[in-house]
Structures are given as structure tokens and as C-alpha cells.
Design a protein around this motif. Sequence first.
Motif, PDB file in Angstrom:
ATOM      1  N   PHE A   1       0.723  -1.304  -0.027  1.00 20.35           N
ATOM      2  CA  PHE A   1       0.031   0.183  -0.061  1.00 20.35           C
ATOM      3  C   PHE A   1       0.955   1.366  -0.121  1.00 20.35           C
ATOM      4  N   ASP A   2       0.311   2.290  -0.685  1.00 20.66           N
ATOM      5  CA  ASP A   2       1.325   3.551  -0.800  1.00 20.66           C
ATOM      6  C   ASP A   2       1.212   4.301   0.386  1.00 20.66           C
ATOM      7  N   SER A   3       2.047   4.679   0.973  1.00 20.25           N
ATOM      8  CA  SER A   3       2.179   5.289   2.473  1.00 20.25           C
ATOM      9  C   SER A   3       1.603   6.766   2.267  1.00 20.25           C
ATOM     10  N   VAL A   4       1.332   7.420   1.196  1.00 23.69           N
ATOM     11  CA  VAL A   4       0.557   8.627   0.934  1.00 23.69           C
ATOM     12  C   VAL A   4      -0.983   8.365   0.646  1.00 23.69           C
ATOM     13  N   ARG A   5      -1.157   7.738  -0.284  1.00 26.90           N
ATOM     14  CA  ARG A   5      -2.381   7.559  -0.999  1.00 26.90           C
ATOM     15  C   ARG A   5      -3.183   6.506  -0.150  1.00 26.90           C
ATOM     16  N   GLU A   6      -2.370   5.694   0.428  1.00 24.43           N
ATOM     17  CA  GLU A   6      -3.313   4.429   1.221  1.00 24.43           C
ATOM     18  C   GLU A   6      -2.862   4.065   2.446  1.00 24.43           C
ATOM     19  N   ARG A   7      -2.912   5.744   3.004  1.00 27.36           N
ATOM     20  CA  ARG A   7      -2.256   5.550   4.389  1.00 27.36           C
ATOM     21  C   ARG A   7      -3.277   4.951   5.289  1.00 27.36           C
ATOM     22  N   VAL A   8      -4.533   4.973   5.187  1.00 24.20           N
ATOM     23  CA  VAL A   8      -5.538   4.459   6.240  1.00 24.20           C
ATOM     24  C   VAL A   8      -5.099   2.891   6.230  1.00 24.20           C
ATOM     25  N   ALA A   9      -5.081   2.338   5.013  1.00 24.65           N
ATOM     26  CA  ALA A   9      -4.737   0.943   4.768  1.00 24.65           C
ATOM     27  C   ALA A   9      -3.621   0.301   5.610  1.00 24.65           C
ATOM     28  N   VAL A  10      -2.585   1.235   5.295  1.00 24.70           N
ATOM     29  CA  VAL A  10      -1.037   1.192   5.876  1.00 24.70           C
ATOM     30  C   VAL A  10      -1.431   1.076   7.580  1.00 24.70           C
ATOM     31  N   ARG A  11      -1.974   2.068   8.036  1.00 27.71           N
ATOM     32  CA  ARG A  11      -2.064   2.251   9.505  1.00 27.71           C
ATOM     33  C   ARG A  11      -2.981   1.172  10.110  1.00 27.71           C
ATOM     34  N   GLN A  12      -4.101   0.599   9.379  1.00 27.83           N
ATOM     35  CA  GLN A  12      -4.862  -0.395   9.782  1.00 27.83           C
ATOM     36  C   GLN A  12      -3.752  -1.718  10.084  1.00 27.83           C
ATOM     37  N   ARG A  13      -2.652  -1.688   9.292  1.00 23.25           N
ATOM     38  CA  ARG A  13      -2.113  -3.062   9.517  1.00 23.25           C
ATOM     39  C   ARG A  13      -0.554  -2.848  10.272  1.00 23.25           C
ATOM     40  N   MET A  14      -0.364  -1.673  10.757  1.00 19.06           N
ATOM     41  CA  MET A  14       0.799  -1.509  11.258  1.00 19.06           C
ATOM     42  C   MET A  14       0.618  -0.997  13.031  1.00 19.06           C
ATOM     43  N   GLY A  15       1.826  -1.380  13.784  1.00 20.25           N
ATOM     44  CA  GLY A  15       1.933  -0.823  14.969  1.00 20.25           C
ATOM     45  C   GLY A  15       2.988   0.045  15.250  1.00 20.25           C
ATOM     46  N   ILE A  16       3.000   0.967  16.002  1.00 24.38           N
ATOM     47  CA  ILE A  16       4.168   1.890  16.252  1.00 24.38           C
ATOM     48  C   ILE A  16       4.507   2.260  17.534  1.00 24.38           C
ATOM     49  N   VAL A  17       5.654   2.508  17.874  1.00 22.85           N
ATOM     50  CA  VAL A  17       6.027   2.933  19.044  1.00 22.85           C
ATOM     51  C   VAL A  17       7.092   4.355  18.738  1.00 22.85           C
ATOM     52  N   PHE A  18       6.203   5.338  19.360  1.00 23.82           N
ATOM     53  CA  PHE A  18       7.024   6.505  19.186  1.00 23.82           C
ATOM     54  C   PHE A  18       8.030   6.775  20.152  1.00 23.82           C
ATOM     55  N   GLN A  19       9.011   7.535  19.711  1.00 23.00           N
ATOM     56  CA  GLN A  19      10.045   7.907  20.854  1.00 23.00           C
ATOM     57  C   GLN A  19       9.238   8.855  22.009  1.00 23.00           C
ATOM     58  N   GLU A  20       8.270   9.439  21.643  1.00 20.81           N
ATOM     59  CA  GLU A  20       7.739  10.334  22.730  1.00 20.81           C
ATOM     60  C   GLU A  20       6.657   9.279  23.333  1.00 20.81           C
ATOM     61  N   PRO A  21       6.146   9.600  24.696  1.00 22.69           N
ATOM     62  CA  PRO A  21       5.146   8.867  25.119  1.00 22.69           C
ATOM     63  C   PRO A  21       3.790   9.204  24.243  1.00 22.69           C
ATOM     64  N   ALA A  22       2.705   8.272  24.300  1.00 21.38           N
ATOM     65  CA  ALA A  22       1.699   8.484  23.749  1.00 21.38           C
ATOM     66  C   ALA A  22       0.589   7.940  24.434  1.00 21.38           C
ATOM     67  N   LEU A  23       0.775   7.557  25.816  1.00 19.74           N
ATOM     68  CA  LEU A  23      -0.151   6.753  26.505  1.00 19.74           C
ATOM     69  C   LEU A  23      -1.116   7.675  26.988  1.00 19.74           C
ATOM     70  N   GLU A  24      -2.410   7.315  27.167  1.00 17.60           N
ATOM     71  CA  GLU A  24      -3.433   7.890  27.998  1.00 17.60           C
ATOM     72  C   GLU A  24      -3.171   7.828  29.494  1.00 17.60           C
ATOM     73  N   GLY A  25      -2.567   9.145  30.146  1.00 19.40           N
ATOM     74  CA  GLY A  25      -2.145   9.053  31.180  1.00 19.40           C
ATOM     75  C   GLY A  25      -3.045   8.731  32.483  1.00 19.40           C
ATOM     76  N   LYS A  26      -4.360   9.061  32.312  1.00 17.36           N
ATOM     77  CA  LYS A  26      -5.243   9.108  33.333  1.00 17.36           C
ATOM     78  C   LYS A  26      -5.948   7.728  33.336  1.00 17.36           C
ATOM     79  N   LEU A  27      -5.823   6.831  32.070  1.00 18.81           N
ATOM     80  CA  LEU A  27      -6.519   5.637  31.823  1.00 18.81           C
ATOM     81  C   LEU A  27      -5.348   4.400  32.673  1.00 18.81           C
ATOM     82  N   SER A  28      -6.059   3.605  33.192  1.00 15.76           N
ATOM     83  CA  SER A  28      -5.233   2.437  33.552  1.00 15.76           C
ATOM     84  C   SER A  28      -4.391   1.625  32.369  1.00 15.76           C
TER      85      SER A  28
END
Length: 357
Positions: free
Chosen positions: A105-132
Motif C-alpha cells: 500500500f502506498d504510504s501517502v495515497r493508501e495511508r489508512v490501509a497502512v495504518r490498519q496493518r501497522m503498530g508503532i512505538v514513538f520516541q515520545e510517550p503516547a499513552l493515555e495517562g489517566k487511564l489504567s
Amino acid sequence: MASSTRRTSATCWCARWPGSPSICRPMRMPDMAEGEVSGNAPALEARGLHKRYGAVHALRGIDLAVWRGEMFALLGPNGAGKTTLFSIFATLLKPSEGTAQVLGFDSVRERVAVRQRMGIVFQEPALEGKLSVRDNLHLMGLFYGLSSRAAKTRSAELLVTLGLEDVAAREAQKLSGGQKRRVELARALVATPEVLFLDEATLGLDVDARRLFWAEVRHYVSAGGTVFLTTHYMDEAEPADRIALIDHGQIIALGSPQELKNRVGGGVLLLATDDDAQAAAWLREHGHHPEISARGVLLVASEPAAVLPEVLAHLPVRTRRAEVHEPSLEDVFLKLTGRALEDGNGKPAPRAQGGQP
Ligand SMILES: Nc1ncnc2c1ncn2[C@@H]1O[C@H](COP(=O)(O)OP(=O)(O)OP(=O)(O)O)[C@@H](O)[C@H]1O
């Protein structure tokens, strides 16, 4: 989860995706079903990629294929273009020229399809802090379209494998840095992605947390997942199936760790002296080709141990330490560029403190 669910529209994880059509809708689970590319096609493929930020030419013609089931590391000094390339593959950035595909899948034109199939860990925290912790995982499963039951089951599995059971009920903001990273990884894995992107994902982790983190990544790869990671840690790049060394926006070498080291040939003599510049000058006068790095004077030789006695006997400066070793990835980079693989502060590239992949 009732309150958690209410929060999702405002604080949705997909808000991290700039310009995104919402990813927070029921999704097809990555079951490799109809229309998928064949098993032999690359998981990731870049063709003629360029990225310019105004006058800065950050990527200068990247051609690259990462195979399915491969653990692939991108290693290079600060400013080399790692995050830029990573971000283009992960659909976070558009290239100026060329194309990037993920699972066909093209990472620009079909980015939703890409995102549906990928997981990502960012350098910066991305957690919901107030949730368990548990709710963070559950919520992510729901985002990806899992049923509540499936999300709970998968979350429970990951809490065990990542050693997070004891903190499952704790608010994410009350975790240690290492625990947070593990929860980030668990979140990225909750929907069983086909490709996992890790951007400097173990920065700041302690030894045990690092070990647990990489054990789970290895488990993911052994189950057929594809990993694309960037790291500053040579030790973390080392266990990858293949490594791309990137410098000034270009891939300067690509291969397995051993293939890359074979490019150096022979071994390396490392000398720490009272005056490395003078030592290097003397070595040059005597037919050698030394490089000066933050570690000392490096000399690549077919048989470095044979050179050592002569050097120690005649070098006109005091040698504080001399060692002979197999080429490291840092030596490869030095040989290819004449520069040390240093961080932006001029310090040697760090080694992970244990717990390497
Ligand atoms: N938004 C931006 N605007 C202008 N220049 C940028 C931008 N982002 C990155 N750059 C430049 O592009 C080049 C590549 O940056 P990039 O962040 O991809 O490198 P990197 O290898 O990931 O570095 P680091 O290891 O420090 O994160 C650098 O010269 C950087 O300064």
C-alpha cells in the motif's frame, strides 16, 4: 471502560496522525486475506525517495526493500535522516519525490490501509495517562476494531508476556519510564499488526525493561511479524537481520551485521594514547591508514595483532591502552565515511546498557 470510551473521541490515539482521515473506525483485522500482496513481496519498499525541508535535503534518493518477517534496523548519526525515512514509511510524512509502500500500500495515497496493518512505538510517550494500563490496551484494541471481548483477551495476554500484570490497574501516568515503554509496545501489538515500527523505542529503559521489551519484539518477529526500527544503540541494531547504515540522507551500506563487518576486513587495532593526533601522524608516515575517533586511534589491518608489537615499540607517544577486536558496526561506519558514528554532541555512539535484543 465506560469513562474511557467517552474519552476516545477527544483524546484518540489517532490524533497523533497528522491530516488523518480517522483511523478510529471498525477495521478489518490483519488476517492477510484477500488482495494482499504475495508472500515474496517486500513488507516495506522505498523507490527514489527524496525529502526536502526547505533548503535541507534530508533524504537523497533512498531505494530500499524490507522483507516480511525481517527485523530491520536503520542506524546512523544524528541528522542522517532516520526519523524522516521512518516517518514516511509510517505515513506520518509525505516524501518530496519517490514512493514508499508498506505491505503493497502506498504510504501517502493508501495511508489508512497502512495504518490498519501497522503498530508503532514513538520516541515520545503516547499513552493515555489517566487511564489504567489495562484500559489503555483495551481502548487500543477497540480503536482497531476488535470486539470488546477480543480486546480484553489480547490485552490480558500482553499484560502477562510483557510483565505488566502487577501494574495493570495503575494509571499509566504513575508508571516508571520502563513500564510506560512496555505498555507502549503492548499497545502497538494489541491488534496483532503485520508491521511494527519502533523509533528509538528503548530510549531511557533500564536493563530489565530493555530485555523484556526486546524479548517481546523477538517473539513478534518469530511469529512472522516485520520490524522496522531506528536506534542510536549499535548493540540494538546488531541482532537485526539486516541493517541499513544511513548518512547524509543516503544509505551507504546495507546487509546483515556480519556482511557489514566483512566490509572492514581483518580486524581493528584501537590505541588510546596521550596524543592521538601525533600517533595517527606517525602511523601514516609508516604506511598505515589510521582514523581518529572518540575512542582513540583506529587502525584496520588484515592482522592487527601482528602490527601491535611494532607500534607499541616505536610509537613516539605514550600508549595508555591498546586492544585488538573484531570490527564493530561503528568501525564499519568509520571505514565507509572516515567519521565516527557519533551522536550530535560529538560523543561516541552509545551502547545499550545490557538487555540488547
Ligand atoms: N521539520 C524539519 N524542518 C527542517 N529540517 C528538518 C526537519 N526535520 C528534520 N530536519 C532535518 O533533516 C535532517 C534529517 O533529520 P532526521 O530527524 O530525519 O535525522 P535523524 O537521523 O533521525 O536524526 P536524530 O538521530 O537526531 O533523530 C536533519 O538535517 C534535520 O535537521
